[in-house]
Design a protein around this motif. Structure first.
Motif, PDB file in Angstrom:
ATOM      1  N   ASN A  62       0.821  -1.210   0.000  1.00 43.91           N
ATOM      2  CA  ASN A  62       0.000   0.000   0.000  1.00 43.91           C
ATOM      3  C   ASN A  62       0.856   1.262   0.000  1.00 43.91           C
ATOM      4  O   ASN A  62       0.529   2.245  -0.679  1.00 43.91           O
ATOM      5  CB  ASN A  62      -0.930   0.002   1.209  1.00 43.91           C
ATOM      6  N   LEU A  63       1.941   1.248   0.768  1.00 43.32           N
ATOM      7  CA  LEU A  63       2.836   2.401   0.795  1.00 43.32           C
ATOM      8  C   LEU A  63       3.481   2.621  -0.572  1.00 43.32           C
ATOM      9  O   LEU A  63       3.566   3.757  -1.054  1.00 43.32           O
ATOM     10  CB  LEU A  63       3.915   2.199   1.865  1.00 43.32           C
ATOM     11  N   TYR A  64       3.918   1.534  -1.196  1.00 40.59           N
ATOM     12  CA  TYR A  64       4.505   1.647  -2.534  1.00 40.59           C
ATOM     13  C   TYR A  64       3.479   2.194  -3.527  1.00 40.59           C
ATOM     14  O   TYR A  64       3.784   3.086  -4.333  1.00 40.59           O
ATOM     15  CB  TYR A  64       4.999   0.275  -2.991  1.00 40.59           C
ATOM     16  N   ILE A 120      -5.376   2.269  -4.352  1.00 42.01           N
ATOM     17  CA  ILE A 120      -5.826   1.270  -3.379  1.00 42.01           C
ATOM     18  C   ILE A 120      -6.326   1.997  -2.145  1.00 42.01           C
ATOM     19  O   ILE A 120      -5.656   2.873  -1.608  1.00 42.01           O
ATOM     20  CB  ILE A 120      -4.683   0.314  -3.001  1.00 42.01           C
ATOM     21  N   SER A 121      -7.501   1.649  -1.705  1.00 39.14           N
ATOM     22  CA  SER A 121      -8.103   2.305  -0.547  1.00 39.14           C
ATOM     23  C   SER A 121      -7.581   1.663   0.742  1.00 39.14           C
ATOM     24  O   SER A 121      -8.135   0.680   1.234  1.00 39.14           O
ATOM     25  CB  SER A 121      -9.629   2.196  -0.615  1.00 39.14           C
ATOM     26  N   MET A 178     -11.211   3.938  -6.864  1.00 36.50           N
ATOM     27  CA  MET A 178     -10.298   3.206  -6.007  1.00 36.50           C
ATOM     28  C   MET A 178     -10.768   1.773  -5.909  1.00 36.50           C
ATOM     29  O   MET A 178     -11.935   1.464  -6.103  1.00 36.50           O
ATOM     30  CB  MET A 178     -10.222   3.832  -4.619  1.00 36.50           C
ATOM     31  N   LYS A 179      -9.803   0.879  -5.590  1.00 33.87           N
ATOM     32  CA  LYS A 179     -10.153  -0.514  -5.363  1.00 33.87           C
ATOM     33  C   LYS A 179      -9.657  -0.932  -3.989  1.00 33.87           C
ATOM     34  O   LYS A 179      -8.746  -0.315  -3.433  1.00 33.87           O
ATOM     35  CB  LYS A 179      -9.545  -1.420  -6.438  1.00 33.87           C
ATOM     36  N   THR A 180     -10.294  -1.981  -3.447  1.00 34.67           N
ATOM     37  CA  THR A 180      -9.868  -2.496  -2.151  1.00 34.67           C
ATOM     38  C   THR A 180      -9.308  -3.887  -2.319  1.00 34.67           C
ATOM     39  O   THR A 180      -9.487  -4.510  -3.363  1.00 34.67           O
ATOM     40  CB  THR A 180     -11.039  -2.536  -1.170  1.00 34.67           C
ATOM     41  N   SER A 200       3.692   5.780  -5.536  1.00 36.46           N
ATOM     42  CA  SER A 200       3.800   5.711  -6.993  1.00 36.46           C
ATOM     43  C   SER A 200       2.589   6.319  -7.692  1.00 36.46           C
ATOM     44  O   SER A 200       2.654   6.637  -8.886  1.00 36.46           O
ATOM     45  CB  SER A 200       3.959   4.258  -7.445  1.00 36.46           C
ATOM     46  N   ARG A 201       1.482   6.456  -6.956  1.00 42.27           N
ATOM     47  CA  ARG A 201       0.238   7.058  -7.466  1.00 42.27           C
ATOM     48  C   ARG A 201      -0.286   6.332  -8.699  1.00 42.27           C
ATOM     49  O   ARG A 201      -0.816   6.940  -9.626  1.00 42.27           O
ATOM     50  CB  ARG A 201       0.455   8.544  -7.809  1.00 42.27           C
TER      51      ARG A 201
END
Length: 280
Positions: A201-203, A213-214, A278-280, A207-208
């Motif tokens: 998630n941090l990556y 990702i939510s 966004m996707k989860t 990277s945007r």
């Protein structure tokens, strides 16, 4: 002792005959004193493993996964728009659950289906399919509410429910610590999966990459799984009933407070005309 002959019909899967006569000078007719023991054959062991798998299959989660797969492959764009969560259509209540049926691509779909069925395999038979189903759906609803409050956007995917199941394994581990085998390995596996998801998630955040990702849905879905797991899951005899009652009461009140607060904030927020997906 019953006497057996080598001509007796086999009683077990594999029969091994041993003699109780151990002295070199014994004159006892060994064949009349043979003791038969039964050893399970490889075929029998395979059958036992197969029966265990069949009995513990997460049938509820398999049905949910099949529905998600059918919707992914069969539904058109118009139906997907009706099912996904859209913060500008927050009064269409079904969207708080049906967004979990929609996935961005095959990788997104397969990953979620695999993970939710894997986690449910360890939970459904032990804790009950109804409890696991409630926890999965509640995690999805709480996740989308949390995401809507912090970072509103169009949301798809079942990861909030998946994360709810994952973190609920921590509650199961706590409540049934005395009876769970390989508890250390389970704790390590849970920690590795959580840390891996945080790293990814941090990556993805820095990277945007699109779609975003939510992480908010993951966070609130996991929090929901932990709290509801402590409230709903059955505990072993190792945990005193008084402590279990306190844990259940406190967890239920805490979840009710969090869920109510998220609902109020979501309702009070204005129309955003949000186009971020966004996707989860």
């Amino acid at each position: 002792m019953r006497n057996f002959s080598l001509d007796d019909e086999p009683l077990g899967d594999v029969n091994v005959y041993i003699s109780p006569v151990t002295t070199p000078t014994s004159t006892v007719d060994e064949e009349k004193c043979l003791v038969r023991i039964s050893l399970k054959s490889t075929e029998s062991n395979i059958r036992d493993v197969w029966n265990y798998i069949v009995q513990n299959l997460p049938y509820l989660m398999i049905v949910i996964s099949l529905i998600q797969a059918i919707i992914y492959f069969e539904c058109n764009a118009d139906i997907r728009k009706i099912l996904r969560y859209d913060p500008d259509k927050k009064y269409e209540i079904w969207r708080y659950l049906t967004y979990m049926l929609i996935h961005e691509d095959v990788v997104h779909l397969v990953l979620n289906l695999f993970l939710q069925c894997t986690f449910a395999f360890f939970l459904e038979t032990k804790q009950g399919r109804l409890k696991v189903g409630i926890l999965y759906l509640a995690g999805g609803a709480t996740g989308v509410l949390g995401a809507s409050c912090i970072n509103p956007g169009i949301l798809i995917g079942a990861s909030a429910g998946v994360y709810s199941l994952l973190i609920s394994l921590v509650a199961d581990l706590y409540l049934n610590y005395e009876n769970i085998k390989y508890k250390t390995y389970r704790g390590i596996c849970i920690s590795v999966m959580v840390l891996s998801d945080i790293t990814f998630n941090l990556y993805h955040f820095w990277s945007r990459e699109e779609p975003l990702i939510s992480w908010e849905a993951h966070l609130f879905g996991g929090l929901s799984g932990l709290i509801l797991g402590l409230a709903l899951y059955t505990n072993s005899e190792g945990l005193q009933q008084g402590r279990k009652n306190i844990c259940m009461t406190f967890s239920s009140l805490l979840y009710f407070l969090i869920f109510t607060t998220l609902v109020i904030i979501t309702i009070d927020s204005g129309t955003l005309n949000c186009a971020t997906k966004m996707k989860t």
